[in-house]
Motif scaffolding. Structure first.
Motif, short mmCIF file in Angstrom:
data_model
loop_
_atom_site.label_atom_id
_atom_site.label_comp_id
_atom_site.label_asym_id
_atom_site.label_seq_id
_atom_site.Cartn_x
_atom_site.Cartn_y
_atom_site.Cartn_z
N GLN A 66 -42.61 2.80 0.64
CA GLN A 66 -41.42 3.10 1.44
C GLN A 66 -41.24 1.96 2.43
O GLN A 66 -42.11 1.12 2.58
CB GLN A 66 -41.59 4.39 2.24
CG GLN A 66 -41.53 5.65 1.44
CD GLN A 66 -41.56 6.88 2.35
OE1 GLN A 66 -42.32 6.95 3.30
NE2 GLN A 66 -40.73 7.86 2.03
N THR A 67 -40.10 1.97 3.14
CA THR A 67 -39.95 1.04 4.25
C THR A 67 -40.40 1.76 5.52
O THR A 67 -40.37 2.99 5.60
CB THR A 67 -38.52 0.51 4.41
OG1 THR A 67 -37.64 1.57 4.76
CG2 THR A 67 -38.05 -0.19 3.15
N ILE A 68 -40.81 0.98 6.50
CA ILE A 68 -41.23 1.51 7.80
C ILE A 68 -40.58 0.66 8.88
O ILE A 68 -40.04 -0.40 8.61
CB ILE A 68 -42.77 1.49 7.96
CG1 ILE A 68 -43.31 0.06 7.84
CG2 ILE A 68 -43.43 2.42 6.96
CD1 ILE A 68 -44.78 -0.08 8.19
N GLY A 69 -40.69 1.11 10.10
CA GLY A 69 -40.20 0.31 11.21
C GLY A 69 -39.05 0.96 11.93
O GLY A 69 -38.84 2.17 11.85
N SER A 70 -38.29 0.13 12.58
CA SER A 70 -37.25 0.62 13.48
C SER A 70 -36.02 1.12 12.73
O SER A 70 -35.87 0.94 11.53
CB SER A 70 -36.85 -0.49 14.44
OG SER A 70 -36.08 -1.47 13.77
N THR A 71 -35.12 1.71 13.49
CA THR A 71 -33.89 2.25 12.92
C THR A 71 -32.93 1.18 12.45
O THR A 71 -31.90 1.50 11.87
CB THR A 71 -33.17 3.15 13.95
OG1 THR A 71 -32.94 2.40 15.14
CG2 THR A 71 -34.00 4.39 14.26
N THR A 72 -33.25 -0.08 12.66
CA THR A 72 -32.40 -1.16 12.17
C THR A 72 -32.66 -1.47 10.70
O THR A 72 -31.98 -2.31 10.12
CB THR A 72 -32.62 -2.45 12.98
OG1 THR A 72 -33.99 -2.86 12.82
CG2 THR A 72 -32.30 -2.26 14.44
N GLY A 73 -33.61 -0.78 10.08
CA GLY A 73 -34.01 -1.09 8.71
C GLY A 73 -32.86 -1.14 7.72
O GLY A 73 -32.76 -2.07 6.92
N GLY A 74 -31.98 -0.16 7.74
CA GLY A 74 -30.85 -0.14 6.82
C GLY A 74 -29.91 -1.31 7.05
O GLY A 74 -29.43 -1.94 6.10
N LEU A 75 -29.65 -1.61 8.32
CA LEU A 75 -28.78 -2.74 8.66
C LEU A 75 -29.37 -4.06 8.20
O LEU A 75 -28.66 -4.93 7.71
CB LEU A 75 -28.52 -2.76 10.16
CG LEU A 75 -27.67 -3.92 10.69
CD1 LEU A 75 -26.28 -3.88 10.09
CD2 LEU A 75 -27.61 -3.89 12.19
N VAL A 76 -30.69 -4.20 8.33
CA VAL A 76 -31.35 -5.43 7.89
C VAL A 76 -31.19 -5.60 6.38
O VAL A 76 -30.87 -6.69 5.90
CB VAL A 76 -32.84 -5.43 8.31
CG1 VAL A 76 -33.59 -6.59 7.68
CG2 VAL A 76 -32.97 -5.48 9.82
N ILE A 77 -31.38 -4.52 5.62
CA ILE A 77 -31.20 -4.59 4.17
C ILE A 77 -29.76 -4.94 3.83
O ILE A 77 -29.50 -5.81 2.99
CB ILE A 77 -31.63 -3.27 3.50
CG1 ILE A 77 -33.15 -3.08 3.64
CG2 ILE A 77 -31.23 -3.26 2.02
CD1 ILE A 77 -33.65 -1.70 3.24
N GLN A 78 -28.81 -4.29 4.47
CA GLN A 78 -27.40 -4.59 4.22
C GLN A 78 -27.09 -6.05 4.54
O GLN A 78 -26.38 -6.73 3.80
CB GLN A 78 -26.49 -3.67 5.03
CG GLN A 78 -25.02 -3.95 4.80
CD GLN A 78 -24.11 -3.21 5.75
OE1 GLN A 78 -24.56 -2.41 6.57
NE2 GLN A 78 -22.83 -3.47 5.65
N THR A 79 -27.64 -6.56 5.64
CA THR A 79 -27.37 -7.93 6.06
C THR A 79 -27.90 -8.94 5.06
O THR A 79 -27.19 -9.89 4.70
CB THR A 79 -27.99 -8.20 7.46
OG1 THR A 79 -27.38 -7.31 8.40
CG2 THR A 79 -27.79 -9.63 7.90
N ILE A 80 -29.14 -8.77 4.59
CA ILE A 80 -29.66 -9.75 3.63
C ILE A 80 -28.90 -9.67 2.30
O ILE A 80 -28.75 -10.68 1.62
CB ILE A 80 -31.18 -9.65 3.43
CG1 ILE A 80 -31.61 -8.31 2.85
CG2 ILE A 80 -31.91 -10.00 4.73
CD1 ILE A 80 -33.05 -8.24 2.40
N CYS A 81 -28.39 -8.47 1.97
CA CYS A 81 -27.57 -8.35 0.77
C CYS A 81 -26.23 -9.06 0.96
O CYS A 81 -25.74 -9.75 0.06
CB CYS A 81 -27.34 -6.88 0.41
SG CYS A 81 -28.81 -6.05 -0.23
N GLN A 82 -25.65 -8.92 2.14
CA GLN A 82 -24.39 -9.60 2.45
C GLN A 82 -24.58 -11.11 2.37
O GLN A 82 -23.71 -11.83 1.90
CB GLN A 82 -23.91 -9.20 3.84
CG GLN A 82 -22.62 -9.87 4.27
CD GLN A 82 -22.27 -9.54 5.71
OE1 GLN A 82 -23.13 -9.47 6.59
NE2 GLN A 82 -20.99 -9.36 5.97
#
Length: 147
Positions: A66-82
């Motif tokens: 799974q992923t762990i860490g802060s609530t920015t996790g989804g945004l980080v994934i979206q950003t690298i995809c962008q």
């Protein structure tokens, strides 16, 4: 041939290299440096995760619990995809966590990313597939270790 069957979150096909993280993946610590540098690829930057640290994570199948860490996790994934520097697939041994799910679904729908996400593949995938192994991912959620 070893195969694993999971639940499809974002479908697609992939054939290539696997990188395996046997511990939870901290998305912020792993992807942030490359994103902030506007890099052409992601080099894992989480020093606390020796499975991914210093490895190219762009265009590979990333196998993880799974992923762990802060609530920015989804945004980080979206950003690298962008940015187009994301792993081609994120393959979860456990049920996908809500932050990773939000990131891949937003990337797929808002960024038109081709990222693949499959969960519930089972814990054996973490021990039977090694980093550098070649795998195939099918649209039905089947992951096959290639010879």
């Amino acid at each position: 041939m070893k195969t694993f069957k999971g639940r499809v979150i974002c479908k697609g096909t992939y054939e290539g290299e696997a990188i395996v993280s046997r511990q939870g993946l901290n998305t912020l610590a792993t992807f942030q440096k490359s994103a902030l540098k506007n890099a052409k690829k992601v080099i894992g930057s989480d020093q606390n995760n020796p499975d991914v640290y210093g490895k190219n994570l762009t265009g590979v199948a990333l196998i993880l619990p799974q992923t762990i860490g802060s609530t920015t996790g989804g945004l980080v994934i979206q950003t690298i995809c962008q940015m187009g520097i994301n792993p081609s697939a994120m393959l979860f041994s456990e049920e996908i966590d809500s932050l990773a799910a939000s990131g891949v679904i937003l990337a797929k729908n808002w960024e038109n990313s081709k990222i693949i996400a499959i969960d519930k593949l089972g814990s054996k995938i973490l021990s039977e597939i090694k980093s550098g192994d070649k795998i195939r991912v099918d649209e039905d959620g089947t992951v096959t270790l290639l010879d």
